[in-house]
Scaffold this motif. Structure first.
Motif, PDB file in Angstrom:
ATOM      1  N   LEU A  64       0.846  -1.186   0.000  1.00 11.53           N
ATOM      2  CA  LEU A  64       0.000   0.000   0.000  1.00 11.53           C
ATOM      3  C   LEU A  64       0.886   1.241   0.000  1.00 11.53           C
ATOM      4  CD1 LEU A  64      -3.041   0.688   0.121  1.00 11.53           C
ATOM      5  CD2 LEU A  64      -2.794   0.873   2.605  1.00 11.53           C
ATOM      6  N   TRP A  65       0.608   2.155  -0.939  1.00 15.36           N
ATOM      7  CA  TRP A  65       1.379   3.394  -1.092  1.00 15.36           C
ATOM      8  C   TRP A  65       0.466   4.590  -0.850  1.00 15.36           C
ATOM      9  CZ3 TRP A  65       6.614   3.278  -2.256  1.00 15.36           C
ATOM     10  CH2 TRP A  65       7.127   2.032  -2.635  1.00 15.36           C
ATOM     11  N   GLU A  66       1.088   5.729  -0.513  1.00 14.40           N
ATOM     12  CA  GLU A  66       0.269   6.909  -0.284  1.00 14.40           C
ATOM     13  C   GLU A  66       1.013   8.193  -0.620  1.00 14.40           C
ATOM     14  OE1 GLU A  66       0.637   8.468   4.284  1.00 14.40           O
ATOM     15  OE2 GLU A  66      -0.859   6.922   3.899  1.00 14.40           O
ATOM     16  N   LEU A  67       0.232   9.226  -0.873  1.00 13.71           N
ATOM     17  CA  LEU A  67       0.679  10.610  -0.949  1.00 13.71           C
ATOM     18  C   LEU A  67      -0.195  11.378   0.032  1.00 13.71           C
ATOM     19  CD1 LEU A  67       2.384  12.865  -2.311  1.00 13.71           C
ATOM     20  CD2 LEU A  67       0.488  13.136  -3.938  1.00 13.71           C
ATOM     21  N   PRO A  68       0.381  11.874   1.148  1.00 19.04           N
ATOM     22  CA  PRO A  68      -0.446  12.523   2.176  1.00 19.04           C
ATOM     23  C   PRO A  68      -1.164  13.759   1.645  1.00 19.04           C
ATOM     24  CG  PRO A  68       1.723  11.959   3.047  1.00 19.04           C
ATOM     25  CD  PRO A  68       1.781  11.750   1.561  1.00 19.04           C
ATOM     26  N   GLN A  69      -2.315  14.019   2.226  1.00 16.92           N
ATOM     27  CA  GLN A  69      -3.077  15.201   1.857  1.00 16.92           C
ATOM     28  C   GLN A  69      -2.217  16.451   2.006  1.00 16.92           C
ATOM     29  OE1 GLN A  69      -6.545  15.843   4.263  1.00 16.92           O
ATOM     30  NE2 GLN A  69      -7.213  17.644   3.132  1.00 16.92           N
ATOM     31  N   GLY A  70      -2.289  17.337   1.022  1.00 11.83           N
ATOM     32  CA  GLY A  70      -1.520  18.576   1.040  1.00 11.83           C
ATOM     33  C   GLY A  70      -0.143  18.462   0.433  1.00 11.83           C
ATOM     34  N   SER A  71       0.272  17.226   0.083  1.00 11.75           N
ATOM     35  CA  SER A  71       1.581  17.022  -0.525  1.00 11.75           C
ATOM     36  C   SER A  71       1.473  17.059  -2.045  1.00 11.75           C
ATOM     37  CB  SER A  71       2.168  15.681  -0.096  1.00 11.75           C
ATOM     38  OG  SER A  71       2.278  15.590   1.302  1.00 11.75           O
ATOM     39  N   ALA A  72       2.623  17.179  -2.701  1.00  7.41           N
ATOM     40  CA  ALA A  72       2.672  17.152  -4.162  1.00  7.41           C
ATOM     41  C   ALA A  72       3.996  16.564  -4.607  1.00  7.41           C
ATOM     42  CB  ALA A  72       2.491  18.551  -4.743  1.00  7.41           C
ATOM     43  N   LEU A  73       3.954  15.758  -5.653  1.00  5.72           N
ATOM     44  CA  LEU A  73       5.146  15.134  -6.207  1.00  5.72           C
ATOM     45  C   LEU A  73       5.677  15.956  -7.383  1.00  5.72           C
ATOM     46  CD1 LEU A  73       3.849  11.453  -6.331  1.00  5.72           C
ATOM     47  CD2 LEU A  73       5.301  12.484  -4.574  1.00  5.72           C
ATOM     48  N   PRO A  74       6.995  15.910  -7.617  1.00  6.63           N
ATOM     49  CA  PRO A  74       7.529  16.600  -8.798  1.00  6.63           C
ATOM     50  C   PRO A  74       7.013  15.965 -10.082  1.00  6.63           C
ATOM     51  CG  PRO A  74       9.214  15.236  -7.734  1.00  6.63           C
ATOM     52  CD  PRO A  74       8.036  15.253  -6.810  1.00  6.63           C
TER      53      PRO A  74
END
Length: 261
Positions: free
Chosen positions: A111-121
């Motif tokens: 299971l993978w995640e991107l936390p709320q409020g974050s952004a990836l390049p």
């Protein structure tokens, strides 16, 4: 005793048991809300002994929560194994390890995640001949996602269209002359989580970074409002780690072959 979720009280208890569970709250909760009142949909939902719930569709089963301990737990596991065999389920995902007679542990899903409020390049841009569509026609998308199985394509089309019609999630696709060659979607959401799935690239376009860009763009958009999560097999973990997603646990996976028992 296994209880079908058939009343408002059962539904409330089912959702309560899912509350705060990454992946399970968004995915199983969405399915119950969309299909719980439609027996002909093919989805079925049950309360299990202890704190567990069960979702069934075709040969696939999902268990979230824990069965009781001691002799009550042994009885519950025996009842569940018999129930799954009666319904010919042969694939099982669980939140917690679950030993059932006749079932074998397979490789877990990560299971993978991107936390709320974050952004990836953002990865490099798409080729100029491709157009990004944030509301594509779902029929050709379904044929891309399940190119070799018309029955699964039809099921995906029906499920995705129902979710989109109820405002649950979105689909993005890259089009070449109006035809999708890469797609990713979000068809299950809770108040705090958006679950991404169905990321597929046409074989003729693989290796050109299309999925990298499309996945990151969708994840960044969704993360403005909710934490983004998805599950994958071990072979894809390096890919998602390179994009910047972080691991957030495992989903246990079991299989069985009733014809050999």
């Amino acid at each position: 005793m296994i209880q079908s979720v058939s009343t408002a009280e059962h539904k409330t208890e089912y959702l309560r048991r899912l509350s705060g569970k990454p992946y399970f709250e968004a995915v199983l909760g969405t399915h119950l809300r969309l299909f719980g009142q439609h027996p002909a949909s093919g989805w079925a939902f049950y309360l299990l002994p202890g704190t567990a719930v069960l979702e069934l569709r075709g040969g696939s089963a999902v268990v979230c929560g824990a069965l009781p301990g001691g002799s009550a737990g042994e009885d519950a596991r025996e009842e569940l194994a018999g129930f799954l065999r009666f319904l010919c389920a042969d694939r099982l995902r669980t939140e917690q390890p679950l030993a059932l007679a006749g079932w074998q542990l397979a490789a877990p899903l990560t299971l993978w995640e991107l936390p709320q409020g974050s952004a990836l390049p953002l990865p490099p841009a798409y080729p100029a001949e491709l157009v990004r569509d944030t509301a594509p026609s779902m029929l050709p998308v379904s044929r891309l996602v399940f190119a070799e199985n018309d029955a699964e394509a039809d099921e995906f089309y029906s499920t995705a269209c129902t979710a989109l019609a109820h405002g649950v999630g979105v689909c993005h696709a890259l089009l070449q002359d109006g035809r999708p060659v890469c797609t990713v979607g979000c068809y299950e959401q809770s108040n705090t989580e958006s679950y991404m799935a169905a990321g597929v690239t046409d074989p003729a376009w693989r290796g050109r970074g299309l999925a990298r860009r499309l996945i990151v763009e969708m994840a960044n958009t969704l993360a403005a409002e909710r934490t983004v999560r998805f599950a994958c097999e071990q072979t894809l973990c390096g890919f998602y780690e390179q994009l910047g997603f972080v691991q957030n646990g495992k989903i246990n996976y079991y299989t069985t072959d009733w014809n050999k028992q």
